[in-house]
Design a protein around this motif. Structure first.
Motif, PDB file in Angstrom:
ATOM      1  N   PRO A 126       0.827  -1.221   0.000  1.00  0.00           N
ATOM      2  CA  PRO A 126       0.000   0.000   0.000  1.00  0.00           C
ATOM      3  C   PRO A 126       0.854   1.261   0.000  1.00  0.00           C
ATOM      4  CG  PRO A 126       0.147  -0.871   2.216  1.00  0.00           C
ATOM      5  CD  PRO A 126       0.923  -1.818   1.349  1.00  0.00           C
ATOM      6  N   THR A 127       1.821   1.287  -0.902  1.00  0.00           N
ATOM      7  CA  THR A 127       2.754   2.417  -0.959  1.00  0.00           C
ATOM      8  C   THR A 127       2.557   3.279  -2.190  1.00  0.00           C
ATOM      9  OG1 THR A 127       4.382   0.931  -1.985  1.00  0.00           O
ATOM     10  CG2 THR A 127       4.517   1.228   0.408  1.00  0.00           C
ATOM     11  N   GLY A 128       1.536   2.970  -2.978  1.00  0.00           N
ATOM     12  CA  GLY A 128       1.272   3.753  -4.175  1.00  0.00           C
ATOM     13  C   GLY A 128       0.149   3.157  -4.986  1.00  0.00           C
ATOM     14  N   PRO A 129      -0.197   3.783  -6.104  1.00  0.00           N
ATOM     15  CA  PRO A 129      -1.298   3.295  -6.940  1.00  0.00           C
ATOM     16  C   PRO A 129      -0.952   1.955  -7.590  1.00  0.00           C
ATOM     17  CG  PRO A 129      -0.632   5.540  -7.532  1.00  0.00           C
ATOM     18  CD  PRO A 129       0.432   4.997  -6.658  1.00  0.00           C
ATOM     19  N   LEU A 130      -1.975   1.214  -7.980  1.00  0.00           N
ATOM     20  CA  LEU A 130      -1.764   0.006  -8.776  1.00  0.00           C
ATOM     21  C   LEU A 130      -1.311   0.425 -10.172  1.00  0.00           C
ATOM     22  CD1 LEU A 130      -4.879  -2.209  -7.899  1.00  0.00           C
ATOM     23  CD2 LEU A 130      -2.576  -2.343  -6.960  1.00  0.00           C
ATOM     24  N   HIS A 131      -0.341  -0.302 -10.706  1.00  0.00           N
ATOM     25  CA  HIS A 131       0.171   0.014 -12.035  1.00  0.00           C
ATOM     26  C   HIS A 131       0.032  -1.208 -12.946  1.00  0.00           C
ATOM     27  CE1 HIS A 131       3.724  -2.264 -10.918  1.00  0.00           C
ATOM     28  NE2 HIS A 131       3.921  -1.476  -9.887  1.00  0.00           N
ATOM     29  N   LEU A 132       0.551  -1.082 -14.160  1.00  0.00           N
ATOM     30  CA  LEU A 132       0.374  -2.152 -15.140  1.00  0.00           C
ATOM     31  C   LEU A 132       0.983  -3.476 -14.692  1.00  0.00           C
ATOM     32  CD1 LEU A 132       0.795  -0.501 -18.641  1.00  0.00           C
ATOM     33  CD2 LEU A 132      -1.268  -1.247 -17.483  1.00  0.00           C
ATOM     34  N   GLY A 133       2.003  -3.422 -13.860  1.00  0.00           N
ATOM     35  CA  GLY A 133       2.595  -4.649 -13.362  1.00  0.00           C
ATOM     36  C   GLY A 133       1.654  -5.465 -12.501  1.00  0.00           C
ATOM     37  N   HIS A 134       0.625  -4.817 -11.955  1.00  0.00           N
ATOM     38  CA  HIS A 134      -0.356  -5.519 -11.124  1.00  0.00           C
ATOM     39  C   HIS A 134      -1.530  -6.064 -11.937  1.00  0.00           C
ATOM     40  CE1 HIS A 134       1.300  -2.483  -8.091  1.00  0.00           C
ATOM     41  NE2 HIS A 134       1.653  -3.662  -7.610  1.00  0.00           N
ATOM     42  N   ALA A 135      -1.649  -5.648 -13.201  1.00  0.00           N
ATOM     43  CA  ALA A 135      -2.870  -5.907 -13.966  1.00  0.00           C
ATOM     44  C   ALA A 135      -3.129  -7.383 -14.214  1.00  0.00           C
ATOM     45  CB  ALA A 135      -2.810  -5.157 -15.298  1.00  0.00           C
ATOM     46  N   ARG A 136      -2.134  -8.086 -14.738  1.00  0.00           N
ATOM     47  CA  ARG A 136      -2.379  -9.486 -15.110  1.00  0.00           C
ATOM     48  C   ARG A 136      -2.706 -10.356 -13.894  1.00  0.00           C
ATOM     49  NH1 ARG A 136       1.436 -13.682 -18.613  1.00  0.00           N
ATOM     50  NH2 ARG A 136      -0.296 -14.906 -19.449  1.00  0.00           N
ATOM     51  N   PRO A 137      -1.941 -10.276 -12.790  1.00  0.00           N
ATOM     52  CA  PRO A 137      -2.327 -11.056 -11.613  1.00  0.00           C
ATOM     53  C   PRO A 137      -3.716 -10.697 -11.094  1.00  0.00           C
ATOM     54  CG  PRO A 137      -0.073 -10.246 -11.386  1.00  0.00           C
ATOM     55  CD  PRO A 137      -0.662  -9.568 -12.577  1.00  0.00           C
ATOM     56  N   ALA A 138      -4.070  -9.410 -11.198  1.00  0.00           N
ATOM     57  CA  ALA A 138      -5.389  -8.981 -10.708  1.00  0.00           C
ATOM     58  C   ALA A 138      -6.512  -9.618 -11.519  1.00  0.00           C
ATOM     59  CB  ALA A 138      -5.498  -7.457 -10.773  1.00  0.00           C
ATOM     60  N   PHE A 139      -6.421  -9.547 -12.848  1.00  0.00           N
ATOM     61  CA  PHE A 139      -7.482 -10.104 -13.688  1.00  0.00           C
ATOM     62  C   PHE A 139      -7.501 -11.631 -13.653  1.00  0.00           C
ATOM     63  CE2 PHE A 139      -7.287  -5.838 -15.684  1.00  0.00           C
ATOM     64  CZ  PHE A 139      -8.637  -5.509 -15.562  1.00  0.00           C
ATOM     65  N   LEU A 140      -6.329 -12.250 -13.554  1.00  0.00           N
ATOM     66  CA  LEU A 140      -6.289 -13.715 -13.461  1.00  0.00           C
ATOM     67  C   LEU A 140      -6.870 -14.190 -12.143  1.00  0.00           C
ATOM     68  CD1 LEU A 140      -2.894 -14.621 -15.131  1.00  0.00           C
ATOM     69  CD2 LEU A 140      -5.072 -15.731 -15.592  1.00  0.00           C
ATOM     70  N   GLY A 141      -6.494 -13.535 -11.049  1.00  0.00           N
ATOM     71  CA  GLY A 141      -7.049 -13.913  -9.749  1.00  0.00           C
ATOM     72  C   GLY A 141      -8.558 -13.769  -9.708  1.00  0.00           C
ATOM     73  N   ASP A 142      -9.047 -12.673 -10.301  1.00  0.00           N
ATOM     74  CA  ASP A 142     -10.493 -12.447 -10.345  1.00  0.00           C
ATOM     75  C   ASP A 142     -11.186 -13.496 -11.199  1.00  0.00           C
ATOM     76  OD1 ASP A 142     -12.905 -10.665  -9.919  1.00  0.00           O
ATOM     77  OD2 ASP A 142     -12.782 -10.615 -12.097  1.00  0.00           O
ATOM     78  N   ALA A 143     -10.623 -13.799 -12.376  1.00  0.00           N
ATOM     79  CA  ALA A 143     -11.236 -14.775 -13.278  1.00  0.00           C
ATOM     80  C   ALA A 143     -11.238 -16.175 -12.658  1.00  0.00           C
ATOM     81  CB  ALA A 143     -10.499 -14.796 -14.619  1.00  0.00           C
ATOM     82  N   VAL A 144     -10.151 -16.548 -12.000  1.00  0.00           N
ATOM     83  CA  VAL A 144     -10.087 -17.848 -11.321  1.00  0.00           C
ATOM     84  C   VAL A 144     -11.148 -17.919 -10.230  1.00  0.00           C
ATOM     85  CG1 VAL A 144      -8.672 -19.200  -9.710  1.00  0.00           C
ATOM     86  CG2 VAL A 144      -7.694 -18.410 -11.862  1.00  0.00           C
ATOM     87  N   SER A 145     -11.309 -16.841  -9.486  1.00  0.00           N
ATOM     88  CA  SER A 145     -12.335 -16.804  -8.432  1.00  0.00           C
ATOM     89  C   SER A 145     -13.729 -16.972  -9.024  1.00  0.00           C
ATOM     90  CB  SER A 145     -12.252 -15.474  -7.670  1.00  0.00           C
ATOM     91  OG  SER A 145     -10.991 -15.303  -7.061  1.00  0.00           O
ATOM     92  N   ARG A 146     -14.002 -16.283 -10.123  1.00  0.00           N
ATOM     93  CA  ARG A 146     -15.305 -16.386 -10.779  1.00  0.00           C
ATOM     94  C   ARG A 146     -15.541 -17.807 -11.307  1.00  0.00           C
ATOM     95  NH1 ARG A 146     -17.547 -11.407 -12.814  1.00  0.00           N
ATOM     96  NH2 ARG A 146     -16.350  -9.575 -12.163  1.00  0.00           N
ATOM     97  N   LEU A 147     -14.498 -18.399 -11.884  1.00  0.00           N
ATOM     98  CA  LEU A 147     -14.606 -19.763 -12.413  1.00  0.00           C
ATOM     99  C   LEU A 147     -14.910 -20.764 -11.307  1.00  0.00           C
ATOM    100  CD1 LEU A 147     -11.789 -20.428 -15.054  1.00  0.00           C
ATOM    101  CD2 LEU A 147     -14.240 -20.850 -15.311  1.00  0.00           C
ATOM    102  N   LEU A 148     -14.181 -20.660 -10.212  1.00  0.00           N
ATOM    103  CA  LEU A 148     -14.388 -21.583  -9.098  1.00  0.00           C
ATOM    104  C   LEU A 148     -15.802 -21.454  -8.538  1.00  0.00           C
ATOM    105  CD1 LEU A 148     -10.935 -21.125  -7.353  1.00  0.00           C
ATOM    106  CD2 LEU A 148     -11.800 -23.267  -8.317  1.00  0.00           C
TER     107      LEU A 148
END
Length: 573
Positions: A126-148
């Motif tokens: 929590p030291t700054g805004p989310l950037h592009l480096g966070h994007a793929r893990p964020a969308f993959l984690g969300d999609a995996v959660s939705r799939l499960l």
């Protein structure tokens, strides 16, 4: 749906022939070669040993005595040493249309299986805004959660907040420096300070709330850390919400320290005889480390202390957990966090990590085994980085230098569906380039446009005639091979959801969508002048409208399962 029926038919048949045996789990799969039937089964091979019979003889008896009261199977052929190739009846496939229309948005979703899963992802400092480096893990984690969840699991999505340690102290000092600057003081930022514009905004917020209260006080750091963490987390939440990503729990690292979870896990290791004090880990005296490795970079911090016997549980070496001065290393908080995850009673724990954390996987597994915990419950989804390209050039960013491409701004510029689809199109362990210019094209070259345009085309067709419903007689008019293929593919959708959830691979669902749309586009194009969907044959028109409605519903369900919208209308370049 179809696989479940076939499993039941084969199980009933085997029990009727050999009631004395326990029927093993029946595996019914789609064959790689469509000439080998609609489904293939190896049950005869599995039964050969317990029955003491040749597989082909078993397969012959099964195919001659199928318990199939609804005539699901049109034919069954024996191949090779005893495989069974099954072809479905047209009538059984045609039943998928009313089933899809009846279930609607629930088609493909599975009943609850009483299995609890925790998915931890993003977990950015929590030291700054989310950037592009966070994007793929964020969308993959969300999609995996939705799939499960669609596969029947009870899913908890968790964000681990690293709100303790050096990085948040650095954040607090960075905020304080900018706070002082707002009151006219001349400052010089520390080398490790966060220089981004967002730090100034946080300092302005502190000034507005507290005035000049902290200018002359030496105890400013806790307050500056507090407001820095709070403001950054607020921004992170808003950014994730703009991406369609929600979390059920936000778990604070500081809470582990507050409830003495760190000292507890160390005591647990002591009680199990898993710790020893030494100058360095046993067996590593002559170990050569690469100069660029983290082990080499931080070797001076590991000279003497308390070590955990992780090498006994699959790790490459024992790990220091207490420094010589008695302070715990960062790994201990992570161990305590995972111990706490186990204590909450989940059946499966999934960590979504960047691929640069791959070395952490055997280490954490070993740490859990050393606590006597079942590490088979742990799954690690390692996500490779993505190169971002614009005008053929790589886009670079760095939080430390203040040059970052914020995820929120990127989503606003490109569109959340585009970002989500592109990041989900490949398996997590595949590196690839995100071509921004291609992602913005409105043509079939763009995978996002291709998916959504397929749905919109189906929606447009359905506006041109009134669908009045279908029965088995009307549906029997669907006899073209392309129609049969689409029916078979729609029938397989529930199994696609299960297999994608089991393997944690959302891209399988997108590949399925692409195949389904490709089948429909080819069908529409090939027969647009001969076997039109809407024609003077009213009965056939109703059958084909039913087919299109079922296709549209299946596609919409698949896309929405991954958090992707399915528009009713789109313009083509």
């Amino acid at each position: 749906m179809i696989k479940r029926l076939l499993n039941q038919i084969l199980t009933d048949t085997v029990l009727s022939l050999w009631p004395e045996i326990t029927v093993p789990s029946v595996s019914v799969e789609l064959p790689k070669n469509p000439d080998h039937g609609d489904y293939a089964c190896n049950i005869a091979m599995i039964l050969a040993k317990p029955l003491g019979l040749p597989p082909r003889e078993i397969a012959l008896k099964i195919t001659q005595n199928l318990k199939d009261p609804e005539s699901v199977i049109a034919s069954a052929e024996i191949a090779g040493p005893g495989f069974m190739n099954l072809k479905l009846s047209n009538a059984s496939l045609q039943k998928v249309i009313p089933e899809i229309l009846k279930q609607g948005v629930n088609y493909g979703r599975h009943a609850k299986n009483n299995q609890k899963v925790l998915v931890e992802f993003v977990s950015a400092n929590p030291t700054g805004p989310l950037h592009l480096g966070h994007a793929r893990p964020a969308f993959l984690g969300d999609a995996v959660s939705r799939l499960l969840k669609a596969a029947g699991y009870e899913v908890t999505r968790e964000f681990y907040v690293n709100d303790a340690g050096n990085q948040v102290q650095t954040l607090g000092r960075s905020v304080y420096a900018r706070y002082c600057e707002l009151f006219g003081q001349k400052i010089e930022l520390a080398k490790d300070a966060y220089p981004g514009e967002y730090i100034i905004e946080i300092a302005k917020k502190l000034k507005a709330l507290d005035g000049d209260k902290w200018l002359t006080r030496e105890d400013y750091l806790p307050r500056c850390m507090e407001i820095g963490i709070a403001e950054n987390l607020r921004d992170v939440r808003e950014t994730l919400q703009s991406a369609g990503i929600e979390f059920d729990t936000w778990y604070s690292e500081q809470s582990l320290h507050d409830k003495n979870a760190i000292s507890k896990v160390i005591q647990d290791y002591l009680d199990r005889g898993m710790l020893y004090e030494a100058q360095q880990a046993i067996g590593t005296i002559n170990k050569v480390r690469r100069d660029e490795s983290k082990s080499a970079q931080y070797a001076h911090q590991q000279e003497g202390g308390t070590f955990l016997k992780t090498s006994q549980f699959g790790d490459e070496e024992d790990r220091i957990i207490l420094r010589k001065n008695g302070t715990p290393v960062y790994l201990v908080a992570d161990i305590a966090y995972h111990q706490e995850k186990f204590a909450r009673g989940f059946d499966r724990l999934i960590d979504v990590f960047g691929a640069d954390h791959s070395g952490h996987v055997p280490r954490m597994r070993a740490c859990m085994r050393a606590l006597g915990l079942d590490d088979k419950k742990l799954d690690f989804l390692l996500v490779q980085m993505v190169r971002m390209l614009k005008d053929g050039q790589e886009m670079r960013f760095s939080k430390r230098s203040g040059q970052i491409i914020e995820l929120r701004e990127f989503i606003e510029d490109v569109g959340v569906d585009v970002v989500r689809v592109v990041f989900l199109m490949r398996s997590a362990n595949t590196q690839f380039d995100f071509d921004l210019d291609l992602a913005l094209k409105k043509s079939s070259e763009n995978p996002v446009f291709y998916l959504q345009y397929g749905h919109a085309r189906m929606a447009t067709i359905l506006t041109k005639a009134q669908f009045e419903g279908v029965d088995s007689q009307i549906l029997s008019r669907l006899t073209l091979p392309e129609e049969r293929n689409m029916l078979k593919k729609m029938a397989a959708y529930p199994e696609i959801i299960l297999s994608a959830a089991k393997s944690l691979e959302p891209h399988r669902v997108l590949f399925y969508c692409q195949d389904l749309i490709a089948e429909f586009h080819a069908y529409f194009t090939q027969y647009r002048h001969t076997e039109r969907i809407i024609s003077d044959d009213l009965e056939l028109t109703q059958a084909r409208l039913g087919l299109v409605m079922a296709l549209k519903q299946t596609l919409s369900n698949a896309l929405s399962t991954l958090g992707i919208s399915a528009p009713e209308h789109m313009e083509h370049d």
